[in-house]
Motif scaffolding. Sequence first.
Motif, PDB file in Angstrom:
ATOM      1  N   ILE A  60      52.276  35.827   3.989  1.00  0.00           N
ATOM      2  CA  ILE A  60      52.994  36.205   2.775  1.00  0.00           C
ATOM      3  C   ILE A  60      54.317  35.446   2.667  1.00  0.00           C
ATOM      4  O   ILE A  60      55.068  35.334   3.634  1.00  0.00           O
ATOM      5  N   ILE A  61      54.573  34.921   1.464  1.00  0.00           N
ATOM      6  CA  ILE A  61      55.844  34.289   1.129  1.00  0.00           C
ATOM      7  C   ILE A  61      56.453  35.067  -0.029  1.00  0.00           C
ATOM      8  O   ILE A  61      55.767  35.379  -1.003  1.00  0.00           O
ATOM      9  N   CYS A  62      57.727  35.374   0.080  1.00  0.00           N
ATOM     10  CA  CYS A  62      58.407  36.081  -1.010  1.00  0.00           C
ATOM     11  C   CYS A  62      59.560  35.241  -1.530  1.00  0.00           C
ATOM     12  O   CYS A  62      60.532  34.977  -0.814  1.00  0.00           O
ATOM     13  N   GLY A  63      59.457  34.818  -2.784  1.00  0.00           N
ATOM     14  CA  GLY A  63      60.574  34.184  -3.452  1.00  0.00           C
ATOM     15  C   GLY A  63      61.467  35.244  -4.065  1.00  0.00           C
ATOM     16  O   GLY A  63      60.986  36.223  -4.649  1.00  0.00           O
ATOM     17  N   VAL A  64      62.772  35.072  -3.915  1.00  0.00           N
ATOM     18  CA  VAL A  64      63.742  36.008  -4.506  1.00  0.00           C
ATOM     19  C   VAL A  64      64.731  35.213  -5.349  1.00  0.00           C
ATOM     20  O   VAL A  64      65.071  34.072  -5.023  1.00  0.00           O
ATOM     21  N   GLY A  65      65.156  35.806  -6.449  1.00  0.00           N
ATOM     22  CA  GLY A  65      66.097  35.125  -7.326  1.00  0.00           C
ATOM     23  C   GLY A  65      66.879  36.114  -8.158  1.00  0.00           C
ATOM     24  O   GLY A  65      66.721  37.342  -8.022  1.00  0.00           O
ATOM     25  N   THR A  66      67.708  35.599  -9.020  1.00  0.00           N
ATOM     26  CA  THR A  66      68.536  36.460  -9.873  1.00  0.00           C
ATOM     27  C   THR A  66      67.751  37.028 -11.045  1.00  0.00           C
ATOM     28  O   THR A  66      68.274  37.836 -11.810  1.00  0.00           O
ATOM     29  N   GLY A  67      66.494  36.594 -11.194  1.00  0.00           N
ATOM     30  CA  GLY A  67      65.663  37.129 -12.270  1.00  0.00           C
ATOM     31  C   GLY A  67      65.945  36.474 -13.596  1.00  0.00           C
ATOM     32  O   GLY A  67      65.917  37.133 -14.644  1.00  0.00           O
ATOM     33  N   ASN A  68      66.172  35.172 -13.590  1.00  0.00           N
ATOM     34  CA  ASN A  68      66.586  34.500 -14.814  1.00  0.00           C
ATOM     35  C   ASN A  68      65.559  34.662 -15.927  1.00  0.00           C
ATOM     36  O   ASN A  68      65.828  35.277 -16.960  1.00  0.00           O
ATOM     37  N   THR A  69      64.341  34.140 -15.723  1.00  0.00           N
ATOM     38  CA  THR A  69      63.325  34.232 -16.774  1.00  0.00           C
ATOM     39  C   THR A  69      62.833  35.658 -16.958  1.00  0.00           C
ATOM     40  O   THR A  69      62.709  36.153 -18.087  1.00  0.00           O
ATOM     41  N   ALA A  70      62.531  36.328 -15.836  1.00  0.00           N
ATOM     42  CA  ALA A  70      61.975  37.671 -15.935  1.00  0.00           C
ATOM     43  C   ALA A  70      62.939  38.639 -16.615  1.00  0.00           C
ATOM     44  O   ALA A  70      62.515  39.590 -17.276  1.00  0.00           O
ATOM     45  N   ARG A  71      64.229  38.422 -16.467  1.00  0.00           N
ATOM     46  CA  ARG A  71      65.212  39.262 -17.161  1.00  0.00           C
ATOM     47  C   ARG A  71      65.322  38.863 -18.634  1.00  0.00           C
ATOM     48  O   ARG A  71      65.430  39.714 -19.512  1.00  0.00           O
ATOM     49  N   ARG A  72      65.299  37.565 -18.888  1.00  0.00           N
ATOM     50  CA  ARG A  72      65.481  37.119 -20.266  1.00  0.00           C
ATOM     51  C   ARG A  72      64.289  37.485 -21.142  1.00  0.00           C
ATOM     52  O   ARG A  72      64.435  37.659 -22.348  1.00  0.00           O
ATOM     53  N   THR A  73      63.103  37.605 -20.548  1.00  0.00           N
ATOM     54  CA  THR A  73      61.960  38.061 -21.332  1.00  0.00           C
ATOM     55  C   THR A  73      62.106  39.531 -21.717  1.00  0.00           C
ATOM     56  O   THR A  73      61.350  40.031 -22.556  1.00  0.00           O
TER      57      THR A  73
END
Length: 359
Positions: free
Chosen positions: A86-99
């Motif tokens: 398993i690989i988990c990418g983490v981020g600030t949620g740029n696209t997922a938040r903007r949608t």
Amino acid sequence: MRAGVVFAARPGVEDLAVRAEELGLHSFWVNDTPMVHGDPFVALSLCAKATSRIRLGIGVTSPALRSAPAAASGLASLNALAPGRIICGVGTGNTARRTLGMRPTTAARLEEFTVALQDLCAGRRTEYREGDRVRDIRFLHAGPYVNTADPIEFVVAALLGPKAAGVAGRRGTGLISFGLLDPTAWRALHDTRRHAAQGAAHGLVAHPGSQADSYVVTSLHLLGEGEDPQGDAARDATGHLVLSLLAFAADTAAETPAFADQLGPEAREAVNRLLERRGTTATAPDRHIMLYPNYLGRIAPQDRDLVLPSLLSALALIGTRDELLARIATLERAGVDELLIQPVVDPPAEMAVLAQLLA
């Protein structure tokens, strides 16, 4: 260089994962974009049961989408189905938040989230906060329920800014970026990560045996003899990355006009045409509803003119076999470990081209 693929989470995606494994690809990823695609934990559960070797990634989740306990439970449950894959990418949620019509979270919150996921997924206690209430938490149902013994690989999503790369360095994680094919930019990210790691306290790595690899997400089109690199076939195979950039520029034009300005006058005109075609404006409060349908899906024929050659060259890999191998080798020398493509026209065929190219 290793090779992998990225898809939208949906029922049936496990069949593509099986094919990717048969082709010898290294990893298979799904997006975490709730209002656009399906759920990545459900999709990867299907993939985990259908495969035995290929690594399975979420690209990427965010503290603005999921609490650390919920995300860790999903990850450790996947790790029980596919131990050590398993690989988990983490981020600030740029696209997922903007949608959702919302802004991404901060780098500081991203780091807190990463710390909590690393601790929980390695079987350690971590600090959990809601408002003024702070408690230590850990898995109370390990053993047959979740797997905290095998390592989960974590990667932090970063573009050109140094903050996310700094989080990766302090937390001993890898990096993932989208459409970033500039070797100079990759070297800068790696320098930032290295300096941050040197200044961090010891003992921050998530799990013994954890990795700190770098992944770039792009699209790829191998040209046939005499084929136009800006023709319809090339635009259809790779134009979704350009449309995603234009959608982002259109969505943020009012709040961060400098980004659209950096793209140049031709791209700014393409942004204006995109807004007009989608029936919205840069200041409409519901513009996210109009801009993001079919996000990262195959572009419509009527939008091919928005796929500007300059943006296509910057974001996607298009060329003859020798040209593609030369660009990929340059990225590898800049420290990129794995090339991830997003096939949208004929996924099995595009995966086969990738596998043959990097065999």
